[in-house]
Motif scaffolding. Structure first.
Motif, PDB file in Angstrom:
ATOM      1  N   CYS A 284       0.850  -1.193   0.000  1.00  7.83           N
ATOM      2  CA  CYS A 284       0.000   0.000   0.000  1.00  7.83           C
ATOM      3  C   CYS A 284       0.884   1.242   0.000  1.00  7.83           C
ATOM      4  O   CYS A 284       1.341   1.685   1.065  1.00  7.83           O
ATOM      5  N   PRO A 285       1.160   1.828  -1.174  1.00  8.24           N
ATOM      6  CA  PRO A 285       2.064   2.984  -1.233  1.00  8.24           C
ATOM      7  C   PRO A 285       1.348   4.292  -0.911  1.00  8.24           C
ATOM      8  O   PRO A 285       0.113   4.380  -0.936  1.00  8.24           O
TER       9      PRO A 285
ATOM     10  N   PHE B   9       3.306 -10.458   9.255  1.00  7.22           N
ATOM     11  CA  PHE B   9       4.026  -9.234   9.600  1.00  7.22           C
ATOM     12  C   PHE B   9       3.426  -8.050   8.856  1.00  7.22           C
ATOM     13  O   PHE B   9       2.730  -8.199   7.848  1.00  7.22           O
ATOM     14  N   SER B  10       3.689  -6.873   9.362  1.00 17.48           N
ATOM     15  CA  SER B  10       3.444  -5.633   8.631  1.00 17.48           C
ATOM     16  C   SER B  10       4.631  -4.727   8.890  1.00 17.48           C
ATOM     17  O   SER B  10       5.198  -4.730   9.983  1.00 17.48           O
ATOM     18  N   ALA B  11       5.030  -3.968   7.883  1.00 10.82           N
ATOM     19  CA  ALA B  11       6.220  -3.130   8.018  1.00 10.82           C
ATOM     20  C   ALA B  11       6.191  -2.038   6.969  1.00 10.82           C
ATOM     21  O   ALA B  11       5.536  -2.150   5.928  1.00 10.82           O
TER      22      ALA B  11
ATOM     23  N   GLY C 229      12.450   4.907  -3.753  1.00 12.19           N
ATOM     24  CA  GLY C 229      12.078   6.259  -3.381  1.00 12.19           C
ATOM     25  C   GLY C 229      10.621   6.448  -3.040  1.00 12.19           C
ATOM     26  O   GLY C 229      10.196   7.560  -2.699  1.00 12.19           O
ATOM     27  N   ARG C 230       9.841   5.397  -3.081  1.00 14.49           N
ATOM     28  CA  ARG C 230       8.422   5.505  -2.734  1.00 14.49           C
ATOM     29  C   ARG C 230       8.151   4.738  -1.452  1.00 14.49           C
ATOM     30  O   ARG C 230       8.671   3.624  -1.255  1.00 14.49           O
ATOM     31  N   THR C 231       7.338   5.316  -0.587  1.00 15.45           N
ATOM     32  CA  THR C 231       7.057   4.742   0.723  1.00 15.45           C
ATOM     33  C   THR C 231       5.783   3.910   0.666  1.00 15.45           C
ATOM     34  O   THR C 231       4.790   4.314   0.060  1.00 15.45           O
ATOM     35  N   ALA C 232       5.818   2.730   1.294  1.00 18.52           N
ATOM     36  CA  ALA C 232       4.655   1.840   1.283  1.00 18.52           C
ATOM     37  C   ALA C 232       4.583   1.082   2.599  1.00 18.52           C
ATOM     38  O   ALA C 232       5.599   0.826   3.245  1.00 18.52           O
ATOM     39  N   ILE C 233       3.362   0.744   2.997  1.00 21.86           N
ATOM     40  CA  ILE C 233       3.164  -0.201   4.096  1.00 21.86           C
ATOM     41  C   ILE C 233       2.905  -1.555   3.456  1.00 21.86           C
ATOM     42  O   ILE C 233       2.082  -1.687   2.543  1.00 21.86           O
TER      43      ILE C 233
END
Length: 803
Positions: A631-632, A670-672, A678-682
């Protein structure tokens, strides 16, 4: 060579019988603890296989003082640390790492869970199902089964031949006999005389001793009890043929120094340098790889395993060459090898973090091969059967070029298609001294201080087409020896060819980096000369295979090529160097002049694709079901990233609790937060023996819907604590050079300025409840799109399949 910065640890036994090792390392930013209990799977009553592993799990389920959401695992995760445990044949280890300010509270939780576990029946019944899921995965995992099969040549009565995993049948929780055995095992072994504690950190020895004494005060006091000796291994050697070709050597009645002797022998067996065993086997087309490792060591017994990628019909010939090489090795002067081995062990400690050092100390690792170790090695070689006669084509491996100062490579010239325009790239120091306005594509950042021994270098190429699978394999093989030499010298070297982005990365001791970079560039641009066959790769567990595929699946790919020279010549490159002092920067000049491709200080940031659903199926060759939901963020805005990071931290423990403990879907849950190009995601992940990927996704989506309610349950003080804990993870006093460098590199890939870290911390501190709720709603609505990686197809809308 840098002076040693990590002296030998201090050891003592406290008044209550707890043995402690204390290591003061001034430069560390974190502290770590490793606790070893001298009891493992082979110490369990025969009637209850898996009991030791089961107890290890139960200890993490909370105590009266520290319930699950305040226990060690939740506490460490909340403070951005690391925690784990491991049950082996004769030992059980617990270990964690935390910022210095949080360390004593972590020790409190560890001692309380060891001394006062709740172990109520409901918890046991739930946790048994987790071990059942582990057992199912273990029984279907080719690697685990092949490892277990390695013991088939041993006597049937030896415990290595037994079943110790634990499952629903062997863990008879409802049985009074089982409960009695569980309690007895805990009382017998979980006491001071049976434990060793290792503490590592920047604290003084006196401060660490005080922490150890506080930890010990809670534990039950008791003398060390003797662990029952196993029956003799009773065989000298045997062989097996399967996915790999295996030779095993068994030993009884070895001395205490045999562990260091075995480690020394395996190190030189594993060398792939010319003149050694592996190089000769490859030259004779007998084997392509060799991995030597001690499988088991206890009470004077040891099992040495040599695994070859080779045709099983060649095993007798391999065995003959092995004995010939061992006979040669036994008659050599080991002094230069011992000196190099001690040097590389010292280098490893220089770049080890607190947790690595604590685990080394708990293993009581030697600082090389001692005189008693050399005597033990002579005995081991005689037991294997070395002789006085051997072939004359063997010779000792060349010295590691990175363990001592070396001259630049004389023959690392320009590659085909490169021109003299690539020469003369300026160093940061030269740019500054000349007041040049032009920016070098290699940016020497001042975002990290340059007063430590460590640093990091990132080199990125944009290529016209993606490398084919064969080309990627050849590129990786070309770096094999350089990567090993660099690692031994304290430099972690890696190369990835992901889509149209290629990345060469180094971190660790900066002194060898210029030489390592020269060697690496030469290897990568001369891959035509490299022709080893591919190794047979045994698949890892499905969830890990999905994680390995994630970076590749996160980038669009334009075309495919097998022409390395063409891709290098037409590529464009830039880079980032962090923490490097002026001496290292100057020494890099020659290596930088030999970087293939066209320097470009304005490489475009990878565009963010339109929000949509993607489903990528990865063949994992497993009957287990595995899924990742990525999920970005919708943008690269730092405020979005800050909210995503806090969401990830708030969700981590509840997600694990919901899917693993309450729903018992599987043991790999897990979740992290991840940063991908360069793109942030869960990333939410789960692996299950019984629940399909589609059902796993439904459970994850159901959890996501409940995130707003989860946020509302946090009072203002708890939310503030979560926010401050997250911000503290980016503090100079906490963040390691390696983690800081990776963060800043990801910031560069996202197009952020050099004060990205400061902006991120400021954005985190400005988050309030409403901002977090708004972010949660964007996550639930998939406003930035979702990407699923699974080992099953998902044809239903809204998930179009992608490659």
């Amino acid at each position: 060579m840098p002076a040693p910065t990590h002296p030998r640890p201090h050891s003592e036994t406290l008044a209550n019988g707890l043995r402690v090792t204390l290591r003061h390392v001034p430069g560390l930013k974190r502290s770590a603890a490793a606790l070893r209990v001298a009891a493992g799977s082979h110490d369990v009553p025969l009637a209850w296989p898996g009991l030791a592993h089961f107890l290890e799990h139960l200890l993490f389920l909370g105590t009266e003082r520290f319930p699950t959401d305040e226990g060690l695992m939740a506490y460490v995760q909340r403070h951005g640390g690391q925690v784990n445990a491991s049950t082996r044949e004769r030992t059980t280890d617990f270990f964690f790492e935390l910022p210095v300010s949080s360390f004593s509270a972590g020790l409190e939780r560890l001692s309380d869970m060891l001394a006062r576990p709740r172990m109520n029946l409901d918890d046991q019944l739930r946790e048994r199902e987790v071990l059942q899921a582990e057992f199912v995965a273990w029984s279907q995992d080719p690697t685990a089964q092949q490892q277990f099969a390695l013991y088939e040549g041993l006597p049937a009565e030896h415990p290595l031949r037994g079943f110790h995993a634990g499952n629903r049948d062997s863990l008879q929780v409802e049985s009074p006999g089982f409960q009695s055995a569980l309690k007895d095992f805990h009382q017998r072994f979980y006491r001071t005389g049976q434990m060793t504690l290792s503490l590592v950190g920047p604290q003084s020895i006196d401060e660490l001793r005080e922490l150890a004494q506080q930890f010990a005060a809670v534990l039950p006091v008791g003398d060390k009890v003797a662990q029952a000796a196993p029956p003799p291994l009773a065989v000298k050697s045997y062989q097996q043929v399967g996915a790999h070709t295996n030779l095993l050597f068994a030993f009884d009645a070895l001395s205490e120094s045999s562990a260091e002797a075995m480690a020394f022998l395996c190190h030189w067996l594993n060398s792939a340098k010319p003149g050694g065993l592996l190089a000769y086997l490859h030259q004779q087309n007998l084997a392509d790889s060799l991995k030597a490792t001690p499988l088991y060591q206890f009470a004077g017994q040891a099992l040495l395993h040599l695994q070859f990628h080779a045709d099983g019909e060649q095993l007798d010939a391999i065995h003959e060459r092995l004995l010939d090489w061992l006979s040669f090795f036994a008659r050599q002067d080991w002094k230069p090898l011992r000196e190099e081995y001690a040097a590389l062990l010292q280098r490893q400690q220089q770049v080890s973090g607190a947790l690595q050092l604590a685990r080394l100390d708990i293993e009581q690792q030697a600082f090389g091969l001692s005189e008693s170790g050399a005597t033990a090695l002579e005995h081991i070689l005689r037991e294997i059967g070395v002789v006085d006669n051997f072939s004359d084509h063997w010779h000792l491996p060349a010295a590691n070029p990175f363990l001592r100062a070396s001259e630049p490579l004389a023959n690392a010239g320009l590659i085909r298609g490169q021109t003299s325009a690539h020469r003369g790239l300026r160093t940061f120091a030269q740019d500054r001294s000349r007041s040049r306005r032009e920016r070098s594509p290699m940016h020497f950042s001042q975002a990290l201080p340059d007063n430590s021994d460590e640093g990091a270098i990132y080199l990125r190429w944009q290529v016209e087409a993606a490398a084919s699978a064969d080309l990627r394999a050849r590129l990786q093989r070309s770096l094999r020896q350089t990567r090993q030499d660099a690692s031994e010298a304290g430099v972690d070297l890696s190369f990835s060819a992901t889509g149209n982005q290629w990345l060469l990365k180094m971190g660790g001791l900066q002194e060898p980096m210029p030489s390592v970079l020269e060697h690496a560039l030469k290897c990568l641009t001369m891959i035509d000369a490299d022709s080893p066959r591919d190794e047979v790769q045994i698949p890892s567990m499905p969830i890990r295979q999905l994680l390995e595929a994630l970076p590749e699946k996160s980038l669009p790919t334009i075309g495919t090529s097998e022409d390395a020279n063409q891709l290098w010549t037409t590529s464009r490159w830039d880079g980032l160097a962090l923490g490097l002092n002026q001496q290292t920067q100057s020494a890099l000049g020659l290596a930088l002049s030999r970087i293939p491709g066209t320097p470009d200080n304005q490489l475009a940031v990878t565009p963010i694709a339109q929000a949509q659903y993607h489903w990528s199926r990865i063949n994992t060759a497993s009957s287990e079901h595995a899924l990742l939901l990525v999920c970005p963020t919708a943008s690269r805005d730092i405020a979005d990233e800050a909210a995503w990071r806090l969401l990830a931290q708030v969700c981590q423990t509840p997600f694990y609790q919901r899917l693993r403990v309450e729903l018992q879907l599987g043991y790999a849950v897990f979740s992290a937060l991840r940063q991908l190009h360069g793109r942030t995601a869960i990333v939410f992940g789960a692996q299950s023996p019984t629940t399909s990927a589609a059902e796993l996704l439904e459970h994850i989506q159901e959890f996501l819907k409940n995130i707003p309610a989860l946020i509302e349950t946090l009072d203002d003080a708890s939310l503030k604590q979560q926010r401050q804990g997250l911000a503290d993870q980016f503090d100079d006093a906490t963040l390691s050079t390696k983690d800081a460098a990776e963060l800043l590199w990801q910031g560069k890939l996202a197009g952020h300025s050099s004060d990205y870290r400061e902006q991120l911390v400021a954005a985190i501190q400005q988050l309030n409840r409403q901002a977090l709720l708004d972010a949660a709603q964007r996550l639930i609505n998939a406003e930035s799109g979702w990407h699923c990686l699974a080992n099953e197809s998902m044809p239903d809308a809204p998930w179009p399949a992608t490659n």
